[in-house]
Design a protein around this motif. Structure first.
Motif, mmCIF file in Angstrom:
data_model
loop_
_atom_site.group_PDB
_atom_site.id
_atom_site.type_symbol
_atom_site.label_atom_id
_atom_site.label_comp_id
_atom_site.label_asym_id
_atom_site.label_seq_id
_atom_site.Cartn_x
_atom_site.Cartn_y
_atom_site.Cartn_z
ATOM 1 N N ALA A 1 -12.774 -3.616 5.986
ATOM 2 C CA ALA A 1 -13.339 -2.284 5.742
ATOM 3 C C ALA A 1 -12.402 -1.185 6.231
ATOM 4 C CB ALA A 1 -14.704 -2.174 6.415
ATOM 5 N N ARG A 2 -11.819 -1.379 7.430
ATOM 6 C CA ARG A 2 -10.899 -0.366 7.967
ATOM 7 C C ARG A 2 -9.641 -0.265 7.107
ATOM 8 N NH1 ARG A 2 -12.806 -2.505 12.800
ATOM 9 N NH2 ARG A 2 -11.099 -3.999 12.932
ATOM 10 N N ASN B 1 -7.387 3.148 4.842
ATOM 11 C CA ASN B 1 -6.019 3.618 5.132
ATOM 12 C C ASN B 1 -5.183 3.513 3.859
ATOM 13 O OD1 ASN B 1 -3.540 4.291 6.217
ATOM 14 N ND2 ASN B 1 -3.739 2.953 7.995
ATOM 15 N N TRP B 2 -5.523 4.312 2.867
ATOM 16 C CA TRP B 2 -4.888 4.200 1.552
ATOM 17 C C TRP B 2 -3.422 4.584 1.590
ATOM 18 C CZ3 TRP B 2 -2.633 8.534 -0.377
ATOM 19 C CH2 TRP B 2 -3.026 9.754 0.168
ATOM 20 N N LEU C 1 1.653 -0.403 -0.289
ATOM 21 C CA LEU C 1 1.973 -1.808 -0.017
ATOM 22 C C LEU C 1 1.540 -2.687 -1.184
ATOM 23 C CD1 LEU C 1 3.000 -3.989 1.958
ATOM 24 C CD2 LEU C 1 0.682 -4.096 2.904
ATOM 25 N N GLY C 2 0.336 -2.439 -1.713
ATOM 26 C CA GLY C 2 -0.133 -3.210 -2.853
ATOM 27 C C GLY C 2 0.717 -2.981 -4.092
ATOM 28 N N LEU C 3 1.124 -1.722 -4.313
ATOM 29 C CA LEU C 3 1.979 -1.415 -5.465
ATOM 30 C C LEU C 3 3.348 -2.069 -5.314
ATOM 31 C CD1 LEU C 3 1.110 2.354 -6.006
ATOM 32 C CD2 LEU C 3 0.432 0.420 -7.437
ATOM 33 N N TRP C 4 3.832 -2.133 -4.082
ATOM 34 C CA TRP C 4 5.121 -2.783 -3.840
ATOM 35 C C TRP C 4 5.026 -4.284 -4.116
ATOM 36 C CZ3 TRP C 4 10.128 -2.118 -3.343
ATOM 37 C CH2 TRP C 4 10.894 -3.174 -2.831
ATOM 38 N N ALA D 1 -1.763 -4.055 14.096
ATOM 39 C CA ALA D 1 -3.053 -3.898 13.428
ATOM 40 C C ALA D 1 -2.868 -3.688 11.924
ATOM 41 C CB ALA D 1 -3.825 -2.727 14.023
ATOM 42 N N LEU D 2 -1.918 -2.828 11.547
ATOM 43 C CA LEU D 2 -1.646 -2.599 10.130
ATOM 44 C C LEU D 2 -1.147 -3.869 9.456
ATOM 45 C CD1 LEU D 2 0.072 0.912 9.780
ATOM 46 C CD2 LEU D 2 -2.213 0.225 9.050
#
Length: 322
Positions: free
Chosen positions: A61-62, A66-67, A73-76, A129-130
């Motif tokens: 959820a957290r 943090n878009w 990151l997802g696009l990469w 954490a990230l």
């Protein structure tokens, strides 16, 4: 101990090498193939059940909020790396057996690996954490994204992406993960307390999936199809792909103006590819005779990424300490 020497002692390297060697010496063929595949599929179910138990719902959820970090990151991972895999696949098609060349496209569409990305981010002094949340989210997304993305980019003629495969993915990857999430309230503390032992579940399941895949490849004559020259090209192209992944992720994180610890997390979560997703998923997408060929670049990439990540993490740790 030197970081590279420490990396070479990683048990995952031994598991992958042992599974590959066993498939060469004693492949699961003929009457033995289906029982071994059944055991491997059952182990995959258990692995994703445990994954559902150990990835905290709160972390997911957290992470979704943090878009600024997770969207790039997802696009990469699923955009730039997938297109890079497509380019390397086209290049390799002229010098490698077609199925192994296609393996670069498969490699490019895979998600990040959670354990090593998090471990090396910790060693490097990055934002742990990230890294944990990012790699977890990318892994979850990969279960849904990798197969259709691979098919769209050119693997549809080889991979089975029809209703039967979607059902198998749902039953063996998605369903156990959802069950694990539902049981998390009762199991999370036990999973956390036994984390060191549970890591071996990952290794055993991956080893089984690799053994089954390479057994099919050995039966089809991968040793004959992959000459010394083409084997050398496989190593060169894999190293080049790894260089693109690491340098590109670091440059991309800089272009986003991320803080230094966040850049480290982006680097390892963006460049490390998951054999924990890649090997089991290949067993579902490809016929047994083809899966071993397709995951060849993934296995080599994973081995090399483990060996170079430790010295990289040590370098960044020195920078953050200054």
């Amino acid at each position: 101990m030197h970081p590279l020497a420490k990396a070479l002692r990683d048990p995952m390297i031994a598991v992958l090498l042992l599974a590959t060697l066993l498939a060469i010496v004693l492949p699961a063929t003929g009457d033995a193939r289906e029982p071994i595949r059944a055991v491997s599929n059952a182990a995959i179910f258990v692995l994703f059940l445990v994954n559902g138990m150990r990835i905290a719902r709160g972390d997911i959820a957290r992470g979704l909020t943090n878009w600024r970090f997770f969207l790039p990151l997802g696009l990469w991972v699923f955009g730039i790396m997938a297109l890079a895999g497509l380019g390397f696949s086209k290049l390799a098609d002229n010098i490698l057996p077609p199925l192994i060349a296609l393996g670069f496209l498969y490699l490019g569409t895979l998600p990040s690996t959670i354990q090593s990305a998090t471990s090396y981010t910790t060693i490097a002094g990055g934002n742990v954490a990230l890294s944990v949340i990012g790699a977890a989210l990318i892994n979850i997304a990969g279960v849904f994204i990798t197969a259709p993305l691979f098919g769209v980019l050119g693997g549809g003629d080889i991979a089975s992406t029809g209703p039967d495969v979607i059902i198998r993915i749902a039953l063996l990857l998605v369903l156990p993960f959802v069950i694990g999430q539902a049981l998390q309230g009762w199991t999370f503390e036990w999973i956390a307390a036994h984390r060191a032992r549970i890591v071996w579940l990952d290794r055993i399941v991956i080893g089984l999936a690799v053994y089954v895949a390479f057994s099919g490849a050995v039966e089809q004559g991968i040793g004959r199809d992959l000459s010394i020259v083409s084997g050398a090209w496989l190593v060169v192209l894999t190293l080049a792909f790894l260089l693109v992944a690491n340098v590109g992720a670091w440059v991309a994180s800089g272009a986003l103006s991320l803080p230094y610890p966040d850049r480290i997390a982006f680097l390892f979560a963006g460049s490390q590819k998951s054999v924990a997703i890649g090997a089991p998923l290949a067993a579902l997408l490809f016929p047994a005779q083809q899966a071993g060929y397709v995951i060849a670049p993934l296995l080599l990439y994973h081995l090399v990424q483990l060996m170079i990540a430790a010295p990289m993490a040590g370098f960044f740790a020195e920078q953050t300490a200054d």
